[in-house]
Design a protein around this motif. Structure first.
Motif, PDB file in Angstrom:
ATOM      1  N   ILE A  43       0.826  -1.206   0.000  1.00 18.72           N
ATOM      2  CA  ILE A  43       0.000   0.000   0.000  1.00 18.72           C
ATOM      3  C   ILE A  43       0.863   1.259   0.000  1.00 18.72           C
ATOM      4  O   ILE A  43       0.583   2.220  -0.695  1.00 18.72           O
ATOM      5  N   LEU A  44       1.964   1.238   0.776  1.00 15.21           N
ATOM      6  CA  LEU A  44       2.714   2.465   1.004  1.00 15.21           C
ATOM      7  C   LEU A  44       3.913   2.621   0.078  1.00 15.21           C
ATOM      8  O   LEU A  44       4.731   3.486   0.298  1.00 15.21           O
ATOM      9  N   ARG A  45       4.045   1.803  -0.957  1.00 11.83           N
ATOM     10  CA  ARG A  45       5.276   1.873  -1.755  1.00 11.83           C
ATOM     11  C   ARG A  45       5.333   3.197  -2.508  1.00 11.83           C
ATOM     12  O   ARG A  45       4.318   3.814  -2.819  1.00 11.83           O
ATOM     13  N   LYS A  46       6.562   3.583  -2.831  1.00 10.55           N
ATOM     14  CA  LYS A  46       6.777   4.918  -3.360  1.00 10.55           C
ATOM     15  C   LYS A  46       6.488   5.004  -4.858  1.00 10.55           C
ATOM     16  O   LYS A  46       6.018   6.017  -5.344  1.00 10.55           O
ATOM     17  N   GLN A  47       6.777   3.920  -5.584  1.00 12.99           N
ATOM     18  CA  GLN A  47       6.672   3.970  -7.036  1.00 12.99           C
ATOM     19  C   GLN A  47       5.257   4.296  -7.494  1.00 12.99           C
ATOM     20  O   GLN A  47       5.049   5.145  -8.341  1.00 12.99           O
ATOM     21  N   SER A  48       4.288   3.614  -6.875  1.00 12.23           N
ATOM     22  CA  SER A  48       2.927   3.810  -7.334  1.00 12.23           C
ATOM     23  C   SER A  48       2.460   5.217  -7.005  1.00 12.23           C
ATOM     24  O   SER A  48       1.723   5.825  -7.766  1.00 12.23           O
ATOM     25  N   ARG A  49       2.923   5.763  -5.887  1.00 16.03           N
ATOM     26  CA  ARG A  49       2.517   7.123  -5.540  1.00 16.03           C
ATOM     27  C   ARG A  49       3.074   8.101  -6.563  1.00 16.03           C
ATOM     28  O   ARG A  49       2.379   8.990  -7.044  1.00 16.03           O
TER      29      ARG A  49
ATOM     30  N   LEU B  56       6.638   3.629   6.486  1.00 18.91           N
ATOM     31  CA  LEU B  56       5.831   4.701   7.072  1.00 18.91           C
ATOM     32  C   LEU B  56       6.557   6.033   6.992  1.00 18.91           C
ATOM     33  O   LEU B  56       5.920   7.076   6.845  1.00 18.91           O
ATOM     34  N   SER B  57       7.901   6.010   7.077  1.00 18.43           N
ATOM     35  CA  SER B  57       8.593   7.289   6.983  1.00 18.43           C
ATOM     36  C   SER B  57       8.693   7.744   5.534  1.00 18.43           C
ATOM     37  O   SER B  57       8.925   8.911   5.276  1.00 18.43           O
ATOM     38  N   ALA B  58       8.513   6.823   4.589  1.00 13.85           N
ATOM     39  CA  ALA B  58       8.490   7.235   3.187  1.00 13.85           C
ATOM     40  C   ALA B  58       7.145   7.792   2.800  1.00 13.85           C
ATOM     41  O   ALA B  58       7.027   8.520   1.818  1.00 13.85           O
TER      42      ALA B  58
END
Lengths: 186, 155
Positions: A173-179, B142-144
């Protein structure tokens, strides 16, 4: 009064939890949760369960650091909102029902401090067997470890699976690529 | 998250090794003294949390990257399953059969020694690896995660 330290610690934990629920400031709520957790850790220590006490205090520290440093510093720290009458009535009703059921359960439980699961000390029950034969069968001096990693290791496997799945969900959910992709596309 | 002052950096560069060592001790001696895989793994993650708070996120990711952490996580989980399955093969189809203790160490006086208890220390190591890597991953993710402005540099 017997077990006075438990009542003091229990009062401390209850007050901490109540303040954590009631306060408007998110940071003080997190700190109160931490205080309640440390009270629980001390209670485990008084009950002579150092394994659980170590785990509790370490997880508490990590959770506090994550909550304060990562979540609080990037979020609104004040909660607003008023009481709703219907919601409060429903919660109080549910709490009353749970309290009544809980008193019935506590009547059926044995006295506090008496070892309920080793009624006969001859190894007839499962936990009696663990205490009597644990060292010779598993070779582990720490009986808690011999239970959770030998007799009840399947349970530990389920626990590890739960942790693995939750971390997998968090990473997905929190991955950077998709954001980043979401923000470059209009 | 650029890190803290020089005092904090110096102190934590000394303390981080002690915390890490204590985590390893808790894992390895989990079958003799209180502790075990879970608590030791959380302490290992705590040492990396200390590094991240003191030095910032980029430094931490150079030390232990996200990919390596997820590989360690999967390695721990697979190791635990592998121990279970080897026991399954050995011991007449009973899951988590403590084959080292039952087949090779049975009858020997190994109690209270470091090498004892068969598969229990191996399971402790696997769980410690898994828990440490996963909790480190949680902090990293979470920090990213920044809800409002992810294009801006971290402050």
């Amino acid at each position: 009064m017997e077990h006075l330290e438990f009542y003091i610690l229990l009062l401390f934990v209850i007050i901490g939890s109540l303040v954590a629920v009631e306060t408007k400031n998110l940071l003080s709520a997190v700190i109160c949760i931490g205080a309640a957790g440390f009270g629980g850790s001390l209670m485990f220590l008084f009950l002579r369960a150092p394994d659980i006490a170590i785990t509790q205090i370490v997880v508490e520290v990590l959770a506090l650091v994550i909550l304060i440093r990562v979540t609080i510093s990037r979020d609104k720290t004040f909660i607003s909102g008023d009481w709703e009458l219907v919601g409060v009535l429903f919660s109080v009703g549910f709490l009353l029902i749970i309290f009544l059921a809980g008193t019935q359960v506590f009547d059926a439980l044995p006295e506090f401090g008496s070892p309920s699961f080793i009624a006969n000390n001859h190894g007839d029950t499962a936990s009696g067997h663990y205490i009597q034969e644990g060292l010779s069968e598993t070779g582990a001096a720490n009986i808690v470890t011999s239970v959770i990693l030998d007799y009840r290791a399947y349970d530990t496997l389920g626990e590890a699976t739960v942790l693995f799945t939750s971390i997998l969900g968090a990473v997905v959910i929190l991955r950077k690529q998709s954001r980043n992709r979401l923000e470059t596309e209009p | 998250m650029k890190g803290m002052t020089l005092i904090v950096k110096t102190i934590s560069s000394w303390v981080k090794m002690l915390v890490f060592l204590f985590g390893i001790y808790i894992i390895l001696f989990g079958h003799i003294t209180p502790g075990g895989g879970f608590a030791g793994g959380v302490i290992l993650a705590c040492s990396y949390v200390l590094i991240m708070l003191a030095f910032g996120r980029d430094y931490t990711e150079e030390n232990l990257s996200l990919k390596l952490a997820s590989k360690l996580d999967c390695t721990g989980a697979l190791l635990f399953i592998a121990i279970a399955l080897v026991g399954f093969m050995y011991g007449g189809f009973s899951f988590f059969y403590n084959f080292i203790q039952q087949e090779y160490l049975a009858g020997k006086e190994t109690a209270f020694k470091l090498i004892s208890a068969g598969t229990i220390p191996l399971s402790n190591i696997a769980i410690g690896l898994k828990v440490g890597a996963s909790l480190f991953l949680v902090l990293l993710m979470l920090s990213a995660f920044r809800p409002s402005d992810s294009s801006e540099k971290e402050n």
